[in-house]
Design a protein around this motif. Sequence first.
Motif, mmCIF file in Angstrom:
data_model
loop_
_atom_site.group_PDB
_atom_site.id
_atom_site.type_symbol
_atom_site.label_atom_id
_atom_site.label_comp_id
_atom_site.label_asym_id
_atom_site.label_seq_id
_atom_site.Cartn_x
_atom_site.Cartn_y
_atom_site.Cartn_z
ATOM 1 N N LEU A 176 0.890 -1.214 -0.068
ATOM 2 C CA LEU A 176 -0.088 -0.131 -0.104
ATOM 3 C C LEU A 176 0.916 1.267 -0.010
ATOM 4 O O LEU A 176 1.787 1.232 0.472
ATOM 5 C CB LEU A 176 -0.747 0.032 1.258
ATOM 6 N N ALA A 177 0.346 2.472 -0.688
ATOM 7 C CA ALA A 177 0.889 3.641 -0.370
ATOM 8 C C ALA A 177 1.108 4.206 0.828
ATOM 9 O O ALA A 177 0.118 3.671 1.721
ATOM 10 C CB ALA A 177 0.090 4.652 -1.267
ATOM 11 N N ALA A 178 2.023 4.661 1.687
ATOM 12 C CA ALA A 178 2.188 5.055 2.985
ATOM 13 C C ALA A 178 1.113 5.840 3.572
ATOM 14 O O ALA A 178 0.307 5.585 4.727
ATOM 15 C CB ALA A 178 3.542 5.441 3.274
ATOM 16 N N PRO A 179 0.572 6.857 2.878
ATOM 17 C CA PRO A 179 -0.420 7.589 3.372
ATOM 18 C C PRO A 179 -1.803 6.653 3.605
ATOM 19 O O PRO A 179 -2.381 6.839 4.594
ATOM 20 C CB PRO A 179 -0.633 8.913 2.441
ATOM 21 N N GLU A 180 -1.972 5.956 2.549
ATOM 22 C CA GLU A 180 -3.134 5.114 2.476
ATOM 23 C C GLU A 180 -3.141 4.058 3.869
ATOM 24 O O GLU A 180 -4.085 3.842 4.478
ATOM 25 C CB GLU A 180 -3.382 4.372 1.151
ATOM 26 N N LEU A 206 6.383 -0.787 21.958
ATOM 27 C CA LEU A 206 5.188 0.154 22.366
ATOM 28 C C LEU A 206 3.961 -0.218 22.001
ATOM 29 O O LEU A 206 3.559 -0.509 20.801
ATOM 30 C CB LEU A 206 5.433 1.415 22.094
ATOM 31 N N GLN A 207 2.993 -0.723 23.263
ATOM 32 C CA GLN A 207 1.804 -1.053 22.892
ATOM 33 C C GLN A 207 0.869 -0.212 22.058
ATOM 34 O O GLN A 207 0.929 1.081 22.146
ATOM 35 C CB GLN A 207 1.017 -1.352 24.241
ATOM 36 N N GLY A 208 0.366 -0.716 21.058
ATOM 37 C CA GLY A 208 -0.572 0.267 20.141
ATOM 38 C C GLY A 208 0.007 0.952 19.086
ATOM 39 O O GLY A 208 -0.549 1.904 18.373
ATOM 40 N N ARG A 209 1.431 0.384 18.872
ATOM 41 C CA ARG A 209 2.172 1.282 17.688
ATOM 42 C C ARG A 209 2.217 0.246 16.737
ATOM 43 O O ARG A 209 2.532 -0.860 16.918
ATOM 44 C CB ARG A 209 3.406 1.471 18.282
ATOM 45 N N LEU A 210 2.128 0.634 15.323
ATOM 46 C CA LEU A 210 2.323 0.088 14.057
ATOM 47 C C LEU A 210 3.560 0.624 13.416
ATOM 48 O O LEU A 210 3.440 1.819 13.065
ATOM 49 C CB LEU A 210 0.971 -0.040 13.338
ATOM 50 N N ASN A 211 4.390 -0.180 12.844
ATOM 51 C CA ASN A 211 5.595 0.359 12.115
ATOM 52 C C ASN A 211 5.656 0.029 10.601
ATOM 53 O O ASN A 211 5.322 -1.206 10.669
ATOM 54 C CB ASN A 211 6.774 -0.387 12.866
ATOM 55 N N PHE A 212 6.021 0.800 9.911
ATOM 56 C CA PHE A 212 6.166 0.604 8.432
ATOM 57 C C PHE A 212 7.226 0.963 7.991
ATOM 58 O O PHE A 212 7.861 2.002 8.498
ATOM 59 C CB PHE A 212 4.957 1.619 7.876
ATOM 60 N N GLU A 213 7.833 0.085 7.188
ATOM 61 C CA GLU A 213 9.144 0.269 6.625
ATOM 62 C C GLU A 213 8.704 0.563 5.096
ATOM 63 O O GLU A 213 7.915 -0.070 4.418
ATOM 64 C CB GLU A 213 10.059 -0.962 6.412
ATOM 65 N N VAL A 214 9.127 2.080 4.495
ATOM 66 C CA VAL A 214 8.389 2.486 3.459
ATOM 67 C C VAL A 214 9.594 3.054 2.586
ATOM 68 O O VAL A 214 10.544 3.449 2.884
ATOM 69 C CB VAL A 214 7.881 3.757 3.641
ATOM 70 N N GLU A 215 9.376 2.486 1.297
ATOM 71 C CA GLU A 215 10.659 2.453 0.220
ATOM 72 C C GLU A 215 9.840 2.889 -0.975
ATOM 73 O O GLU A 215 8.806 2.456 -1.484
ATOM 74 C CB GLU A 215 11.346 1.466 -0.097
ATOM 75 N N ASN A 216 10.108 4.112 -1.463
ATOM 76 C CA ASN A 216 9.560 4.855 -2.803
ATOM 77 C C ASN A 216 8.013 4.878 -2.502
ATOM 78 O O ASN A 216 7.268 5.018 -3.622
ATOM 79 C CB ASN A 216 9.678 4.083 -3.725
ATOM 80 N N GLY A 217 7.590 5.238 -1.208
ATOM 81 C CA GLY A 217 6.366 5.683 -0.912
ATOM 82 C C GLY A 217 5.355 4.514 -0.608
ATOM 83 O O GLY A 217 4.248 4.639 -0.533
#
Length: 69
Positions: free
Chosen positions: A19-23, A50-61
């Motif tokens: 998915l696109a990072a903003p979406e 950290l409870q309640g945190r979601l991490n994304f690794e984003v490359e080229n958006g």
Amino acid sequence: MTPTPPAQPDDVPDSYLGLAAPEAERIARERGWTTVRALPPGAIITMEFLQGRLNFEVENGTVIRCWLG
């Protein structure tokens, strides 16, 4: 008495891949994540959970990896 952290959203991190990072961030917040963090590939981060945190690794958006905490 030990405090009980709030439950995390019932979610599948792999559902954000491609998915696109903003979406992806919008969807994550709609699903109840309180903190959403987007990181570039290879970013140096601390390892605390950290409870309640979601991490994304984003490359080229685009989200290429997703994990909890």
